[in-house]
Design a protein around this motif. Sequence first.
Motif, PDB file in Angstrom:
ATOM      1  N   ASP A  65       0.829  -1.199   0.000  1.00 18.69           N
ATOM      2  CA  ASP A  65       0.000   0.000   0.000  1.00 18.69           C
ATOM      3  C   ASP A  65       0.868   1.254   0.000  1.00 18.69           C
ATOM      4  O   ASP A  65       2.108   1.180  -0.014  1.00 18.69           O
ATOM      5  CB  ASP A  65      -0.986  -0.014   1.175  1.00 18.69           C
ATOM      6  N   ASN A  66       0.211   2.411   0.013  1.00 19.81           N
ATOM      7  CA  ASN A  66       0.946   3.681  -0.012  1.00 19.81           C
ATOM      8  C   ASN A  66       1.817   3.856   1.220  1.00 19.81           C
ATOM      9  O   ASN A  66       2.902   4.437   1.140  1.00 19.81           O
ATOM     10  CB  ASN A  66      -0.035   4.853  -0.149  1.00 19.81           C
ATOM     11  N   THR A  67       1.359   3.353   2.365  1.00 21.86           N
ATOM     12  CA  THR A  67       2.157   3.446   3.590  1.00 21.86           C
ATOM     13  C   THR A  67       3.475   2.700   3.409  1.00 21.86           C
ATOM     14  O   THR A  67       4.550   3.221   3.729  1.00 21.86           O
ATOM     15  CB  THR A  67       1.371   2.880   4.792  1.00 21.86           C
ATOM     16  N   PHE A  68       3.387   1.483   2.893  1.00 22.87           N
ATOM     17  CA  PHE A  68       4.602   0.698   2.665  1.00 22.87           C
ATOM     18  C   PHE A  68       5.532   1.419   1.695  1.00 22.87           C
ATOM     19  O   PHE A  68       6.731   1.545   1.947  1.00 22.87           O
ATOM     20  CB  PHE A  68       4.270  -0.695   2.119  1.00 22.87           C
ATOM     21  N   ASN A  69       4.981   1.888   0.575  1.00 18.79           N
ATOM     22  CA  ASN A  69       5.809   2.560  -0.432  1.00 18.79           C
ATOM     23  C   ASN A  69       6.482   3.802   0.133  1.00 18.79           C
ATOM     24  O   ASN A  69       7.658   4.054  -0.143  1.00 18.79           O
ATOM     25  CB  ASN A  69       4.974   2.888  -1.665  1.00 18.79           C
ATOM     26  N   SER A  70       5.756   4.554   0.950  1.00 16.15           N
ATOM     27  CA  SER A  70       6.331   5.740   1.580  1.00 16.15           C
ATOM     28  C   SER A  70       7.452   5.356   2.551  1.00 16.15           C
ATOM     29  O   SER A  70       8.531   5.956   2.545  1.00 16.15           O
ATOM     30  CB  SER A  70       5.231   6.510   2.307  1.00 16.15           C
ATOM     31  N   GLN A  71       7.184   4.351   3.376  1.00 17.30           N
ATOM     32  CA  GLN A  71       8.192   3.915   4.349  1.00 17.30           C
ATOM     33  C   GLN A  71       9.418   3.320   3.654  1.00 17.30           C
ATOM     34  O   GLN A  71      10.547   3.516   4.108  1.00 17.30           O
ATOM     35  CB  GLN A  71       7.581   2.902   5.314  1.00 17.30           C
TER      36      GLN A  71
ATOM     37  N   GLN B 202      11.486   6.176   2.528  1.00 16.59           N
ATOM     38  CA  GLN B 202      12.205   6.750   3.664  1.00 16.59           C
ATOM     39  C   GLN B 202      13.389   5.879   4.050  1.00 16.59           C
ATOM     40  O   GLN B 202      14.480   6.390   4.351  1.00 16.59           O
ATOM     41  CB  GLN B 202      11.266   6.911   4.861  1.00 16.59           C
TER      42      GLN B 202
ATOM     43  N   LEU C 276       9.208  -3.647   7.918  1.00 19.82           N
ATOM     44  CA  LEU C 276       8.227  -2.948   7.067  1.00 19.82           C
ATOM     45  C   LEU C 276       7.362  -3.957   6.312  1.00 19.82           C
ATOM     46  O   LEU C 276       6.139  -3.787   6.217  1.00 19.82           O
ATOM     47  CB  LEU C 276       8.934  -2.041   6.054  1.00 19.82           C
TER      48      LEU C 276
ATOM     49  N   ASP D 114       4.956  -5.632   8.713  1.00 14.57           N
ATOM     50  CA  ASP D 114       3.847  -4.718   9.027  1.00 14.57           C
ATOM     51  C   ASP D 114       2.838  -4.703   7.891  1.00 14.57           C
ATOM     52  O   ASP D 114       1.623  -4.709   8.120  1.00 14.57           O
ATOM     53  CB  ASP D 114       4.359  -3.304   9.287  1.00 14.57           C
ATOM     54  N   GLN D 115       3.338  -4.701   6.655  1.00 12.62           N
ATOM     55  CA  GLN D 115       2.454  -4.699   5.496  1.00 12.62           C
ATOM     56  C   GLN D 115       1.661  -6.002   5.430  1.00 12.62           C
ATOM     57  O   GLN D 115       0.471  -5.993   5.132  1.00 12.62           O
ATOM     58  CB  GLN D 115       3.244  -4.495   4.201  1.00 12.62           C
TER      59      GLN D 115
ATOM     60  N   ARG E 200      -1.167  -5.664   7.762  1.00 15.29           N
ATOM     61  CA  ARG E 200      -2.266  -4.827   7.261  1.00 15.29           C
ATOM     62  C   ARG E 200      -3.076  -5.575   6.209  1.00 15.29           C
ATOM     63  O   ARG E 200      -4.284  -5.392   6.106  1.00 15.29           O
ATOM     64  CB  ARG E 200      -1.725  -3.512   6.687  1.00 15.29           C
TER      65      ARG E 200
END
Length: 174
Positions: free
Chosen positions: A46-52, A55, A129, A132-133, A136
């Motif tokens: 998801d976008n959270t994973f891609n953002s993290q 980073q 990460l 966590d994905q 989710r």
Amino acid sequence: AAINRASGKVGVQVDEAGQEGVRKAGDAISKVYDDALGQITGVQLDNTFNSQLGQLRGMAQGLTDSMQAKFNTAIDQTLLRKVSRAGSILPDDYKAIDSELGNLAGRYGKSQVASEQELGDAVKQLQALLRDQMGRSNPKVAGLLKEADEAWATLVRVEGAGRAAKNSPDQLFT
């Protein structure tokens, strides 16, 4: 009682004590863990994973050039090559990726070379990460895995305490 505090976290009661009890509890916890992994339906990034992940790649800029190259290879060859065009990972691929990242993190994390230890930390964070994905994407499985991890951690402490007691001389009557 201590063995059952560990195995009870996954709903298992062990009647044996000592090493046999620890072995049976460990087998039961491993089975729960494996059964939970078998319930993974896939992992949708998801976008959270891609953002993290972005980073994390940015933070990896602080690694030496050779370690940064190895980290990028871990991302590209171990993880991203198994991601479909729709951004998903098949269950068996997830398990293989998680295992490979764990092996890399362990190998580099145990190194005597500081830059390799930093690489190990970065790979461990990448694995976190991804886990966590997975959670989710598969919330029920994530709960089961968390219970199994907590049970295993408790059992390891019980086993360690047993070993320490066995190996230390009895000072009570001296």
